[in-house]
Design a protein around this motif. Structure first.
Motif, mmCIF file in Angstrom:
data_model
loop_
_atom_site.group_PDB
_atom_site.id
_atom_site.type_symbol
_atom_site.label_atom_id
_atom_site.label_comp_id
_atom_site.label_asym_id
_atom_site.label_seq_id
_atom_site.Cartn_x
_atom_site.Cartn_y
_atom_site.Cartn_z
ATOM 1 N N ARG A 140 0.843 -1.195 0.000
ATOM 2 C CA ARG A 140 0.000 0.000 0.000
ATOM 3 C C ARG A 140 0.874 1.238 0.000
ATOM 4 N NH1 ARG A 140 -4.194 1.941 4.841
ATOM 5 N NH2 ARG A 140 -5.324 3.491 3.594
ATOM 6 N N ASN A 141 0.540 2.186 -0.872
ATOM 7 C CA ASN A 141 1.192 3.494 -0.786
ATOM 8 C C ASN A 141 0.161 4.602 -0.927
ATOM 9 O OD1 ASN A 141 0.787 4.197 -3.556
ATOM 10 N ND2 ASN A 141 2.634 3.069 -4.135
ATOM 11 N N LYS A 142 0.583 5.798 -0.586
ATOM 12 C CA LYS A 142 -0.350 6.921 -0.494
ATOM 13 C C LYS A 142 -0.934 7.300 -1.847
ATOM 14 C CE LYS A 142 -0.769 11.365 1.872
ATOM 15 N NZ LYS A 142 -0.070 12.369 2.726
ATOM 16 N N LYS A 143 -0.114 7.205 -2.898
ATOM 17 C CA LYS A 143 -0.569 7.648 -4.219
ATOM 18 C C LYS A 143 -1.480 6.640 -4.912
ATOM 19 C CE LYS A 143 3.387 10.654 -5.200
ATOM 20 N NZ LYS A 143 4.536 10.916 -6.115
ATOM 21 N N SER A 144 -1.096 5.363 -4.853
ATOM 22 C CA SER A 144 -1.786 4.348 -5.659
ATOM 23 C C SER A 144 -2.720 3.449 -4.870
ATOM 24 C CB SER A 144 -0.747 3.479 -6.389
ATOM 25 O OG SER A 144 0.130 4.280 -7.146
ATOM 26 N N GLY A 145 -2.703 3.522 -3.562
ATOM 27 C CA GLY A 145 -3.547 2.650 -2.754
ATOM 28 C C GLY A 145 -2.981 1.245 -2.673
ATOM 29 N N TRP A 146 -3.855 0.235 -2.745
ATOM 30 C CA TRP A 146 -3.438 -1.163 -2.614
ATOM 31 C C TRP A 146 -2.937 -1.699 -3.940
ATOM 32 C CZ3 TRP A 146 -2.568 -3.377 1.857
ATOM 33 C CH2 TRP A 146 -3.194 -2.862 3.002
ATOM 34 N N LEU A 147 -1.795 -2.393 -3.895
ATOM 35 C CA LEU A 147 -1.148 -2.899 -5.098
ATOM 36 C C LEU A 147 -0.884 -4.393 -4.967
ATOM 37 C CD1 LEU A 147 1.500 -0.055 -5.526
ATOM 38 C CD2 LEU A 147 -0.662 -0.275 -6.761
ATOM 39 N N SER A 148 -0.900 -5.079 -6.111
ATOM 40 C CA SER A 148 -0.580 -6.500 -6.151
ATOM 41 C C SER A 148 0.583 -6.720 -7.109
ATOM 42 C CB SER A 148 -1.794 -7.319 -6.603
ATOM 43 O OG SER A 148 -2.198 -6.911 -7.910
ATOM 44 N N GLY A 149 1.186 -7.898 -7.048
ATOM 45 C CA GLY A 149 2.293 -8.197 -7.946
ATOM 46 C C GLY A 149 3.226 -9.222 -7.347
ATOM 47 N N ASP A 150 3.853 -10.021 -8.206
ATOM 48 C CA ASP A 150 4.745 -11.077 -7.732
ATOM 49 C C ASP A 150 6.005 -10.530 -7.065
ATOM 50 O OD1 ASP A 150 2.978 -12.931 -8.714
ATOM 51 O OD2 ASP A 150 4.017 -13.180 -10.627
ATOM 52 N N HIS A 151 6.340 -9.255 -7.340
ATOM 53 C CA HIS A 151 7.567 -8.694 -6.770
ATOM 54 C C HIS A 151 7.376 -8.243 -5.324
ATOM 55 C CE1 HIS A 151 5.183 -5.585 -8.684
ATOM 56 N NE2 HIS A 151 5.763 -4.668 -7.938
ATOM 57 N N TYR A 152 6.143 -8.297 -4.811
ATOM 58 C CA TYR A 152 5.898 -7.978 -3.402
ATOM 59 C C TYR A 152 5.943 -9.259 -2.572
ATOM 60 C CZ TYR A 152 4.238 -3.478 -5.169
ATOM 61 O OH TYR A 152 4.152 -2.261 -5.795
ATOM 62 N N VAL A 153 6.587 -9.188 -1.418
ATOM 63 C CA VAL A 153 6.709 -10.355 -0.542
ATOM 64 C C VAL A 153 5.413 -10.545 0.241
ATOM 65 C CG1 VAL A 153 8.007 -11.391 1.367
ATOM 66 C CG2 VAL A 153 9.186 -9.957 -0.317
ATOM 67 N N GLN A 154 4.856 -11.754 0.166
ATOM 68 C CA GLN A 154 3.634 -12.032 0.926
ATOM 69 C C GLN A 154 3.969 -12.152 2.408
ATOM 70 O OE1 GLN A 154 0.837 -14.852 -0.585
ATOM 71 N NE2 GLN A 154 0.125 -15.468 1.436
ATOM 72 N N PRO A 155 3.256 -11.429 3.257
ATOM 73 C CA PRO A 155 3.575 -11.492 4.692
ATOM 74 C C PRO A 155 3.149 -12.808 5.322
ATOM 75 C CG PRO A 155 1.622 -10.144 4.341
ATOM 76 C CD PRO A 155 2.157 -10.487 2.979
ATOM 77 N N ILE A 156 3.955 -13.272 6.255
ATOM 78 C CA ILE A 156 3.600 -14.422 7.089
ATOM 79 C C ILE A 156 2.797 -13.876 8.265
ATOM 80 C CG2 ILE A 156 4.493 -16.291 8.510
ATOM 81 C CD1 ILE A 156 7.102 -16.059 6.771
ATOM 82 N N ILE A 157 1.588 -14.365 8.436
ATOM 83 C CA ILE A 157 0.724 -13.851 9.502
ATOM 84 C C ILE A 157 1.053 -14.565 10.813
ATOM 85 C CG2 ILE A 157 -1.647 -13.534 10.280
ATOM 86 C CD1 ILE A 157 -2.494 -13.605 7.336
ATOM 87 N N PHE A 158 1.440 -13.785 11.806
ATOM 88 C CA PHE A 158 1.740 -14.304 13.142
ATOM 89 C C PHE A 158 0.675 -13.768 14.091
ATOM 90 C CE2 PHE A 158 3.934 -13.861 17.287
ATOM 91 C CZ PHE A 158 4.313 -15.188 17.485
ATOM 92 N N SER A 159 -0.270 -14.622 14.474
ATOM 93 C CA SER A 159 -1.416 -14.144 15.240
ATOM 94 C C SER A 159 -2.095 -15.295 15.958
ATOM 95 C CB SER A 159 -2.424 -13.461 14.297
ATOM 96 O OG SER A 159 -3.638 -13.190 14.955
ATOM 97 N N SER A 160 -2.741 -14.988 17.075
ATOM 98 C CA SER A 160 -3.533 -15.995 17.778
ATOM 99 C C SER A 160 -4.852 -16.238 17.064
ATOM 100 C CB SER A 160 -3.795 -15.560 19.229
ATOM 101 O OG SER A 160 -4.467 -14.319 19.268
#
Length: 336
Positions: A140-160
């Motif tokens: 996410r960035n201020k100008k373009s909002g939410w973005l997708s793409g293979d060059h972005y690292v998918q976050p590992i969700i650490f949560s209860s």
């Protein structure tokens, strides 16, 4: 280098768990952003107390607030530059406390991490997963909002709120590090801590319905020989707390610390904990052995329409975690 980014007490606690469980032998840096706003003074106070209570080896405290509003962007840019410099231009791992935070996403991109973790352990992690991550919106960035793409690292969700997955995309947070620090405590068998939230303040339900919810919770436990103490959220208004005490005759007990840390320091435990759809129920259930953990299910008819589905998902998560979800009927009730 592992960089942790947080801007709330619960984010700091969840980051600490990940640090202790996975990165205890690495060089780590915690960056904590304070609001600096007068109206969020209580939030900043609890945030600072949380940081002080945990043994972080290295911590940098920042605020983007500037007295001259027009210069806030410049201050933010300077702070981000200093964080990048402290990381020597690169972090192997970036752990984000809030997936919607633009400044966290900005640092994540600039530091080119091999792995990214989402360490928010609030109910918002469910929305982040379903609405953004599962659909491939990873930046996410201020100008373009939410973005997708293979060059972005998918976050590992650490949560209860999630279970550990076979592919490593999610890791269940069982709070083993903080749990190990808790000791055997005596139990006050007559007391239940009811955790409130800013439901009416945020427009999720009316104040009348919120008071009715708390009143029904009180009756539920009185029928079982228990008394409740109302534990306010830091954003609860003084006027609402006054009504809880004067009209509902329920004692209000501000903690001054995140519930997790408060109960770790407290010499005893309540018999049980309760609430509606608050993050505290899940995290505290992992940390301590209560006799009872109850979530009161608010009918969707009294909730703001756009919040109803997300709240329904939270109740489903509670059921899967083994928390008792008790339905309430708001059609048959005694007026407060």
């Amino acid at each position: 280098m592992v960089l942790f980014l947080a801007e709330s007490p619960l984010q700091v606690i969840s980051c600490y768990e990940l640090f202790k469980q996975k990165f205890a032998d690495e060089r780590v840096l915690l960056v904590v952003k304070y609001s600096g706003e007068r109206k969020k003074k209580t939030h900043d106070y609890q945030l600072k107390k949380t940081v002080e209570a945990l043994d972080w080896p290295e911590c940098k405290e920042v605020s983007f607030l500037c007295r001259i509003k027009q210069f806030s962007w410049a201050k933010k840019r300077i702070i981000k530059y200093k964080i990048i410099k402290a990381c020597e231009g690169h972090a192997n791992v970036v752990c984000m406390g809030d997936f919607k935070s633009e400044w966290m996403h900005d640092l994540k991109i600039k530091l080119l991490p091999e792995s990214v973790y989402l360490t928010d352990d609030g109910v918002g992690v469910i929305e982040a997963k379903k609405k953004y991550i599962d659909k491939g919106f990873l930046h996410r960035n201020k100008k373009s909002g939410w973005l997708s793409g293979d060059h972005y690292v998918q976050p590992i969700i650490f949560s209860s709120f999630v279970r550990s997955s076979g592919d490593g995309s999610s890791v269940h947070n069982d709070y083993r590090a903080l749990r190990a620090e808790s000791r055997n405590k005596e139990v006050d068998v007559g007391i239940v801590f009811y955790f409130g939230a800013k439901y009416s303040e945020a427009g999720i339900m009316s104040l009348e319905h919120e008071l009715e919810l708390i009143s029904k919770a009180k009756l539920y436990f009185e029928e079982r020989g228990k008394k409740i103490k109302y534990i306010p959220h830091r954003a609860d208004t003084p006027s609402k707390l006054e009504l809880i005490e004067s009209q509902l005759n329920i004692p209000v007990n501000p903690l001054g610390l995140p519930a997790e840390l408060y109960l770790l320091k407290l010499g005893y435990l309540p018999w049980g904990i309760a609430g509606a759809f608050t993050s505290a129920l899940l995290s505290l259930d992992k940390l301590f052995d209560f006799e009872s953990v109850v979530s009161f299910e608010v009918p969707s008819a009294v909730l703001r329409a756009e919040s109803s589905r997300a709240i329904s998902n939270i109740y489903n998560e509670y059921r899967q975690a083994g928390i008792d979800v008790v339905g309430l009927d708001f059609n048959k009730h005694d007026r407060i």
